[in-house]
Design a protein around this motif. Structure first.
Motif, PDB file in Angstrom:
ATOM      1  N   THR A 268     -62.956  29.259 -29.318  1.00 36.26           N
ATOM      2  CA  THR A 268     -63.660  29.475 -30.814  1.00 36.26           C
ATOM      3  C   THR A 268     -63.734  28.060 -31.426  1.00 36.26           C
ATOM      4  O   THR A 268     -63.427  27.195 -30.810  1.00 36.26           O
ATOM      5  N   ARG A 269     -64.473  28.222 -32.665  1.00 36.07           N
ATOM      6  CA  ARG A 269     -64.755  26.901 -33.340  1.00 36.07           C
ATOM      7  C   ARG A 269     -63.386  26.249 -33.768  1.00 36.07           C
ATOM      8  O   ARG A 269     -63.309  25.074 -33.421  1.00 36.07           O
ATOM      9  N   GLU A 270     -62.422  26.964 -34.097  1.00 36.00           N
ATOM     10  CA  GLU A 270     -61.235  26.406 -34.467  1.00 36.00           C
ATOM     11  C   GLU A 270     -60.528  25.550 -33.146  1.00 36.00           C
ATOM     12  O   GLU A 270     -60.077  24.333 -33.411  1.00 36.00           O
ATOM     13  N   GLU A 271     -60.683  26.462 -32.258  1.00 34.53           N
ATOM     14  CA  GLU A 271     -60.075  25.514 -30.916  1.00 34.53           C
ATOM     15  C   GLU A 271     -60.724  24.471 -30.444  1.00 34.53           C
ATOM     16  O   GLU A 271     -60.313  23.527 -29.946  1.00 34.53           O
ATOM     17  N   ILE A 272     -62.068  24.663 -30.682  1.00 36.78           N
ATOM     18  CA  ILE A 272     -62.861  23.476 -30.144  1.00 36.78           C
ATOM     19  C   ILE A 272     -62.732  22.245 -30.980  1.00 36.78           C
ATOM     20  O   ILE A 272     -62.519  21.133 -30.639  1.00 36.78           O
ATOM     21  N   LEU A 273     -62.559  22.264 -32.236  1.00 37.67           N
ATOM     22  CA  LEU A 273     -62.108  21.173 -33.159  1.00 37.67           C
ATOM     23  C   LEU A 273     -60.725  20.502 -32.898  1.00 37.67           C
ATOM     24  O   LEU A 273     -60.815  19.342 -32.762  1.00 37.67           O
ATOM     25  N   GLU A 274     -59.767  21.489 -32.422  1.00 40.89           N
ATOM     26  CA  GLU A 274     -58.407  21.097 -32.168  1.00 40.89           C
ATOM     27  C   GLU A 274     -58.514  20.193 -30.868  1.00 40.89           C
ATOM     28  O   GLU A 274     -57.791  19.020 -30.975  1.00 40.89           O
ATOM     29  N   THR A 275     -59.302  20.580 -30.171  1.00 41.01           N
ATOM     30  CA  THR A 275     -59.199  19.768 -28.818  1.00 41.01           C
ATOM     31  C   THR A 275     -60.102  18.486 -28.959  1.00 41.01           C
ATOM     32  O   THR A 275     -59.598  17.539 -28.207  1.00 41.01           O
ATOM     33  N   PHE A 276     -60.998  18.624 -29.830  1.00 41.33           N
ATOM     34  CA  PHE A 276     -61.819  17.280 -30.160  1.00 41.33           C
ATOM     35  C   PHE A 276     -61.090  16.268 -30.512  1.00 41.33           C
ATOM     36  O   PHE A 276     -61.006  14.899 -30.629  1.00 41.33           O
ATOM     37  N   GLN A 277     -60.568  16.748 -31.664  1.00 38.56           N
ATOM     38  CA  GLN A 277     -59.347  15.858 -32.402  1.00 38.56           C
ATOM     39  C   GLN A 277     -58.259  15.243 -31.588  1.00 38.56           C
ATOM     40  O   GLN A 277     -57.572  14.172 -31.721  1.00 38.56           O
ATOM     41  N   SER A 278     -57.802  15.909 -30.705  1.00 36.54           N
ATOM     42  CA  SER A 278     -56.874  15.872 -29.670  1.00 36.54           C
ATOM     43  C   SER A 278     -57.263  14.449 -29.095  1.00 36.54           C
ATOM     44  O   SER A 278     -56.465  13.654 -28.770  1.00 36.54           O
ATOM     45  N   SER A 279     -58.487  14.609 -28.468  1.00 35.51           N
ATOM     46  CA  SER A 279     -59.046  13.590 -27.742  1.00 35.51           C
ATOM     47  C   SER A 279     -59.690  12.539 -28.286  1.00 35.51           C
ATOM     48  O   SER A 279     -60.032  11.287 -27.585  1.00 35.51           O
ATOM     49  N   CYS A 280     -60.158  12.876 -29.660  1.00 34.72           N
ATOM     50  CA  CYS A 280     -60.560  11.669 -30.396  1.00 34.72           C
ATOM     51  C   CYS A 280     -60.095  11.419 -31.603  1.00 34.72           C
ATOM     52  O   CYS A 280     -60.405  12.084 -32.722  1.00 34.72           O
ATOM     53  N   PRO A 281     -58.855  11.079 -31.842  1.00 35.29           N
ATOM     54  CA  PRO A 281     -58.044  11.190 -33.005  1.00 35.29           C
ATOM     55  C   PRO A 281     -58.493  10.467 -34.190  1.00 35.29           C
ATOM     56  O   PRO A 281     -58.281  10.402 -35.143  1.00 35.29           O
ATOM     57  N   GLU A 282     -59.207   9.311 -33.978  1.00 38.07           N
ATOM     58  CA  GLU A 282     -59.907   8.299 -34.687  1.00 38.07           C
ATOM     59  C   GLU A 282     -61.381   8.889 -35.402  1.00 38.07           C
ATOM     60  O   GLU A 282     -61.999   8.274 -36.112  1.00 38.07           O
ATOM     61  N   SER A 283     -61.650  10.260 -35.024  1.00 36.45           N
ATOM     62  CA  SER A 283     -62.977  10.740 -35.190  1.00 36.45           C
ATOM     63  C   SER A 283     -62.871  11.173 -36.943  1.00 36.45           C
ATOM     64  O   SER A 283     -61.997  11.442 -37.349  1.00 36.45           O
ATOM     65  N   THR A 284     -64.256  11.037 -37.405  1.00 37.35           N
ATOM     66  CA  THR A 284     -64.478  11.518 -38.620  1.00 37.35           C
ATOM     67  C   THR A 284     -65.139  12.884 -38.626  1.00 37.35           C
ATOM     68  O   THR A 284     -66.041  13.169 -38.188  1.00 37.35           O
ATOM     69  N   VAL A 285     -64.658  13.514 -39.618  1.00 37.31           N
ATOM     70  CA  VAL A 285     -64.819  15.208 -39.462  1.00 37.31           C
ATOM     71  C   VAL A 285     -65.425  15.599 -40.820  1.00 37.31           C
ATOM     72  O   VAL A 285     -64.793  15.316 -41.824  1.00 37.31           O
TER      73      VAL A 285
END
Length: 270
Positions: free
Chosen positions: A28-45
């Motif tokens: 889902t969208r929530e799971e996708i964002l969680e996965t992305f932030q785990s792999s790219c913790p310095e990302s801007t959202v």
């Protein structure tokens, strides 16, 4: 780069659902964002309304060939990857200062099309010379606009999430993790808008069709979008001041508020 939009905003082509037996494994969208932030913790959202979001990470970025940037101007969000070779000419054409970046130029081009231009999007996108891919979202009108250069020089994938949302990323690993096999390369020389869907700015009089691929057992294992040069569209609608892109955007129901009221940005680690 990662951008995810609910089906009501960016309705994905149904062909992205193929093969259908793997869509249920997509996140889902929530799971996708969680996965992305785990792999790219310095990302801007950038958090948008209804769980939609746009995110950018500079990890493994190539400054020389494929720099990444994100701008927000007048409620228009734009993630741009790559380089425009004619940025100086475009700045003069749109009356922008010398400091204007490629992403700023794209936002201005979109605003001109939305508000004033009596011609279709392909006429303006053709003026962008270089190696690029971008995702643009107009929060005020709920309009999505994406494009990739004619040579496909910059990687851009699009996919369907488990809840039917449209997903964009330049990172194939992110797409696979988020959507399983329900993805495809975004076709070079093409644009996607909320109102018109997928069209070619190189061959605007021809339809973009999906071709499926099968494995040795005859099962559909992938899809590719290509311009059908053997089929000519009867006409291309012209966009004037009375019918601009904003008119084609989904209507916001009373009480929901507009998109810009609910858009926020969070920089991880701050």
């Amino acid at each position: 780069m990662l951008a995810v939009f609910e089906k009501a905003i960016g309705k994905p082509p149904e062909e992205l659902r193929l093969p259908s037996n793997v869509l249920e494994k997509a996140k889902t969208r929530e799971e996708i964002l969680e996965t992305f932030q785990s792999s790219c913790p310095e990302s801007t959202v950038y958090y948008l309304s209804n769980g939609n979001f746009m995110a950018l990470s500079h990890a493994d970025e190539s400054i020389q060939s494929h720099p990444r940037s994100i701008v927000v101007i007048d409620d228009v969000f734009c993630i741009f990857i790559g380089i425009l070779e004619n940025t100086c000419d475009l700045r003069r054409h749109y009356g922008l200062p010398r400091q204007a970046t490629e992403a700023m130029v794209v936002v201005e081009a979109y605003k001109v099309l939305r508000d004033r231009a009596p011609y279709p999007p392909d006429q303006v996108i053709k003026d962008l010379q270089g190696k690029f891919a971008f995702i643009l979202f107009d929060a005020r009108f709920g309009t999505l606009f994406a494009a990739r250069d004619r040579d496909g020089s910059v990687e851009l994938q699009w996919a369907m999430a488990g809840d039917g949302s449209l997903v964009y990323s330049h990172d194939l690993d992110i797409i696979r993790e988020a959507c399983g096999k329900s993805f495809a390369p975004f076709p070079p020389g093409c644009i996607f808008t909320s109102g018109s869907g997928l069209t070619s700015f190189v061959h605007p009089l021809h339809k973009v069709r999906a071709s499926t691929h099968e494995d040795d057992d005859g099962h559909i294992c992938g899809v590719t979008f290509q311009v059908d040069l053997f089929t000519r569209l009867p006409s291309i609608p012209r966009t004037g001041s009375a019918g601009n892109w904003a008119d084609q955007a989904p209507v916001v129901k009373e009480g929901e508020g507009n998109w810009s009221d609910q858009a926020t940005v969070v920089k991880e680690g701050e």
